[in-house]
Design a protein around this motif. Structure first.
Motif, mmCIF file in Angstrom:
data_model
loop_
_atom_site.group_PDB
_atom_site.id
_atom_site.type_symbol
_atom_site.label_atom_id
_atom_site.label_comp_id
_atom_site.label_asym_id
_atom_site.label_seq_id
_atom_site.Cartn_x
_atom_site.Cartn_y
_atom_site.Cartn_z
ATOM 1 N N HIS A 33 0.412 -1.558 -0.096
ATOM 2 C CA HIS A 33 0.248 -0.321 0.224
ATOM 3 C C HIS A 33 0.763 1.389 0.111
ATOM 4 N N THR A 34 0.149 2.381 -0.291
ATOM 5 C CA THR A 34 0.811 3.500 -0.072
ATOM 6 C C THR A 34 0.688 4.590 0.580
ATOM 7 N N GLY A 35 0.308 4.066 2.127
ATOM 8 C CA GLY A 35 0.638 5.383 2.356
ATOM 9 C C GLY A 35 -0.907 4.666 3.711
ATOM 10 N N THR A 36 -0.493 4.754 4.851
ATOM 11 C CA THR A 36 -1.538 4.175 5.883
ATOM 12 C C THR A 36 -2.245 5.093 6.451
ATOM 13 N N LEU A 37 -3.851 4.160 6.790
ATOM 14 C CA LEU A 37 -4.575 5.246 7.404
ATOM 15 C C LEU A 37 -5.179 4.828 8.147
ATOM 16 N N ASP A 38 -5.145 4.902 9.211
ATOM 17 C CA ASP A 38 -5.951 4.860 10.337
ATOM 18 C C ASP A 38 -7.323 3.990 10.460
ATOM 19 N N PRO A 39 -7.071 2.570 11.346
ATOM 20 C CA PRO A 39 -8.111 2.218 10.764
ATOM 21 C C PRO A 39 -9.470 2.628 11.196
ATOM 22 N N GLY A 40 -10.484 2.998 12.000
ATOM 23 C CA GLY A 40 -11.044 3.955 11.507
ATOM 24 C C GLY A 40 -11.302 4.627 10.444
ATOM 25 N N ALA A 41 -10.345 5.135 9.713
ATOM 26 C CA ALA A 41 -10.790 5.911 8.943
ATOM 27 C C ALA A 41 -11.627 4.994 7.996
ATOM 28 N N VAL A 42 -11.941 5.554 6.982
ATOM 29 C CA VAL A 42 -12.005 5.574 5.662
ATOM 30 C C VAL A 42 -11.782 5.693 4.493
ATOM 31 N N GLY A 43 -11.831 5.688 3.254
ATOM 32 C CA GLY A 43 -11.242 6.455 2.153
ATOM 33 C C GLY A 43 -9.855 5.642 1.335
ATOM 34 N N VAL A 44 -9.915 6.934 0.379
ATOM 35 C CA VAL A 44 -8.598 5.934 -0.941
ATOM 36 C C VAL A 44 -7.670 5.435 -0.175
ATOM 37 N N LEU A 45 -7.160 4.656 -0.904
ATOM 38 C CA LEU A 45 -6.125 3.346 -0.479
ATOM 39 C C LEU A 45 -5.664 2.635 -1.862
ATOM 40 N N PRO A 46 -4.522 3.264 -2.147
ATOM 41 C CA PRO A 46 -4.092 2.912 -3.766
ATOM 42 C C PRO A 46 -2.889 1.842 -3.096
ATOM 43 N N VAL A 47 -3.357 0.460 -4.002
ATOM 44 C CA VAL A 47 -2.558 -0.835 -3.687
ATOM 45 C C VAL A 47 -1.707 -1.054 -4.702
ATOM 46 N N CYS A 48 -0.308 -0.889 -4.951
ATOM 47 C CA CYS A 48 0.354 -1.184 -5.942
ATOM 48 C C CYS A 48 0.475 -3.198 -6.073
ATOM 49 N N ILE A 49 0.462 -3.568 -7.288
ATOM 50 C CA ILE A 49 0.869 -4.458 -7.027
ATOM 51 C C ILE A 49 1.715 -5.547 -8.719
ATOM 52 N N GLY A 50 2.994 -5.716 -8.159
ATOM 53 C CA GLY A 50 4.002 -6.215 -9.125
ATOM 54 C C GLY A 50 4.330 -5.575 -9.170
ATOM 55 N N LYS A 51 5.010 -5.507 -10.738
ATOM 56 C CA LYS A 51 5.812 -4.330 -10.998
ATOM 57 C C LYS A 51 5.795 -2.949 -10.417
ATOM 58 N N ALA A 52 4.469 -2.857 -10.247
ATOM 59 C CA ALA A 52 3.643 -1.352 -9.879
ATOM 60 C C ALA A 52 4.396 -1.117 -8.470
ATOM 61 N N THR A 53 5.070 -1.835 -8.216
ATOM 62 C CA THR A 53 5.681 -2.012 -6.242
ATOM 63 C C THR A 53 6.330 -1.162 -6.228
ATOM 64 N N LYS A 54 7.247 -0.352 -7.560
ATOM 65 C CA LYS A 54 8.356 0.488 -7.790
ATOM 66 C C LYS A 54 8.156 1.837 -7.289
ATOM 67 N N THR A 55 6.292 1.897 -8.319
ATOM 68 C CA THR A 55 6.241 3.185 -7.584
ATOM 69 C C THR A 55 5.394 3.680 -6.330
ATOM 70 N N ILE A 56 6.009 2.623 -5.053
ATOM 71 C CA ILE A 56 5.409 3.331 -3.332
ATOM 72 C C ILE A 56 5.942 4.622 -3.043
ATOM 73 N N GLU A 57 7.595 4.633 -3.606
ATOM 74 C CA GLU A 57 8.249 5.416 -2.624
ATOM 75 C C GLU A 57 7.080 7.019 -3.421
ATOM 76 N N TYR A 58 7.338 6.718 -4.404
ATOM 77 C CA TYR A 58 6.571 7.680 -5.468
ATOM 78 C C TYR A 58 5.451 8.544 -4.742
ATOM 79 N N LEU A 59 4.426 7.012 -5.113
ATOM 80 C CA LEU A 59 3.003 7.840 -4.574
ATOM 81 C C LEU A 59 2.941 8.478 -2.529
ATOM 82 N N THR A 60 3.659 7.457 -1.997
ATOM 83 C CA THR A 60 3.570 7.711 -0.772
ATOM 84 C C THR A 60 4.011 9.238 -0.906
ATOM 85 N N ASP A 61 4.994 10.137 -1.986
ATOM 86 C CA ASP A 61 4.912 11.146 -1.313
ATOM 87 C C ASP A 61 4.239 12.489 -2.215
ATOM 88 N N LYS A 62 3.169 12.263 -2.295
ATOM 89 C CA LYS A 62 1.966 13.245 -3.303
ATOM 90 C C LYS A 62 1.091 13.051 -1.826
#
Length: 295
Positions: A33-62
Motif C-alpha cells: 500500500h501507499t500510505g497508512t490510513l488509521d483503522p477507524g478511517a475510510v477512503g482512498v488507499l492505492p494498492v500496488c501490485i507486481g511491477k507497480a510496487t516500484k512506484t510506492i516511494e513516489y506515490l507515498t510522497d504525493k
C-alpha cells in the motif's frame, strides 16, 4: 499482475489488513500500500501490485486530501473518537473565532506526531510504547497544509476539507486546533478523498474486488503504473532515443521548454511508458537521464 488498485478502505481494517486480504484473494505476493490510513478511517488507499510496487516511494510522497470532522470540547489520548477521554470542556466560542483558528494552520507548521502512530523512535513504533502506558518526547516534523475549506460549523462540531503534504496527521491537526481555541478537541470522523491522482469517486470496495476476482475480470480494473505520474510532463521519444534511454545513455533534448532538475515521464514511439527521467545540464546542453525504469 502489474498495476494499481484504487481501494476504498473500510473502517475497522488496518492498511496492512487490506494488503493481506488482497494477497490471499489474488494469490499475489508482491503487493504493497501507499500510505497508512488509521483503522477507524475510510477512503482512498492505492494498492500496488507486481511491477507497480516500484512506484510506492513516489506515490507515498504525493499530497493527500481529506474530509474530517472536528469535535471541540473533548480531548482523547489517541486524538480521535476511539481513545480514552482525557478532558471535557464547555464550548462557547463564536464561529468567527473557530474559523480564524482553523485557517491559521494553512501553510507550513511543526506538527508533533501522536503517541498512537506508526512513527518509529529508536526502532520501536510509538503506538507500541503508548499501549504499554509509556509517553516519550517526540520531535516535531514540518508538514504543509495547502488548503482548508470549512464545510460547516454547528455547535461544537466542524466539518472541513483539507489538502496536505505527506506525513500530516489530521487527528493531530484537530487536536492542535482545539488546543489553540483553549477547549481541546479530537477528530471524530475522517475520509481520505484523494491520494495523488487517485480519487474516492473512482475507488473500489473490497466486496467489488472479490466479485471481479471471481469472474476473472480483476485485471481490467488495474490502473496503469504511469497514473502515479499524471502530474509530470510527458515526452515521446523516437525508437533510437528510447533504446538509448533504456540502456542508461543520455538523450539530448531539443527545444527550450525544458528546465534542469525537472522530472518528466518518458514514452517510446509506440506510446509505451518507459519510466521517469531527470533533466540534467551537461556541457551547455540539457540531457535526459533515466531515473526509474518501469518498462
Amino acid at each position: 499482475m502489474d498495476g494499481i488498485l484504487n481501494i476504498l478502505k473500510p473502517p475497522g481494517m488496518t492498511s496492512f489488513d487490506v494488503v493481506a486480504y488482497l494477497r490471499r484473494l489474488l494469490k499475489e505476493k508482491k503487493i504493497g500500500h501507499t500510505g497508512t490510513l488509521d483503522p477507524g478511517a475510510v477512503g482512498v488507499l492505492p494498492v500496488c501490485i507486481g511491477k507497480a510496487t516500484k512506484t510506492i516511494e513516489y506515490l507515498t510522497d504525493k499530497d493527500k486530501e481529506y474530509r474530517a470532522e472536528l469535535t471541540l470540547g473533548i480531548s482523547t489520548d489517541t486524538q480521535d473518537s476511539y481513545g480514552n477521554v482525557l478532558k471535557k470542556c464547555d464550548v462557547n466560542i463564536e464561529k468567527e473565532e473557530i474559523y480564524k483558528a482553523i485557517m491559521s494552520f494553512v501553510g507550513e507548521y511543526n506538527q508533533i506526531p501522536p503517541m498512537y502512530s506508526a512513527v518509529k523512535v529508536e526502532g520501536k513504533k510509538l503506538y507500541e510504547l503508548a499501549r504499554d502506558g509509556i509517553t516519550i518526547e517526540r520531535a516535531p516534523r514540518k508538514v504543509a497544509i495547502h488548503s482548508i475549506d470549512i464545510v460547516n460549523i454547528k455547535d461544537n462540531r466542524v466539518i472541513f476539507d483539507v489538502v496536505c503534504s505527506k506525513g500530516t496527521y489530521i487527528r493531530t491537526l484537530c487536536s492542535d486546533i482545539g488546543e489553540k481555541l483553549g477547549c481541546g478537541g479530537h477528530m471524530s470522523f475522517l475520509v481520505r478523498t484523494r491520494s495523488g491522482s487517485f480519487k474516492l469517486s473512482d475507488s473500489l470496495t473490497l466486496e467489488e474486488i472479490y466479485e471481479f476476482s471471481k469472474d476473472n475480470s480483476i485485471e481490467d480494473k488495474l490502473l496503469p503504473i504511469e497514473k502515479v505520474f499524471d502530474d509530470l510532463e510527458r515526452i515521446d521519444l523516437s525508437d533510437v532515443e528510447a533504446k538509448k534511454l533504456i540502456n542508461g545513455a543520455y538523450v539530448k533534448l531539443k527545444g527550450e521548454n525544458y528546465k534542469k532538475g525537472n522530472i518528466i515521464r518518458a514514452y517510446d514511439d509506440k506510446g509505451k511508458f518507459i519510466g521517469i527521467c531527470e533533466i540534467l545540464p551537461i556541457k551547455g546542453s540539457l540531457l535526459l537521464k533515466i531515473k526509474k525504469k518501469f518498462g
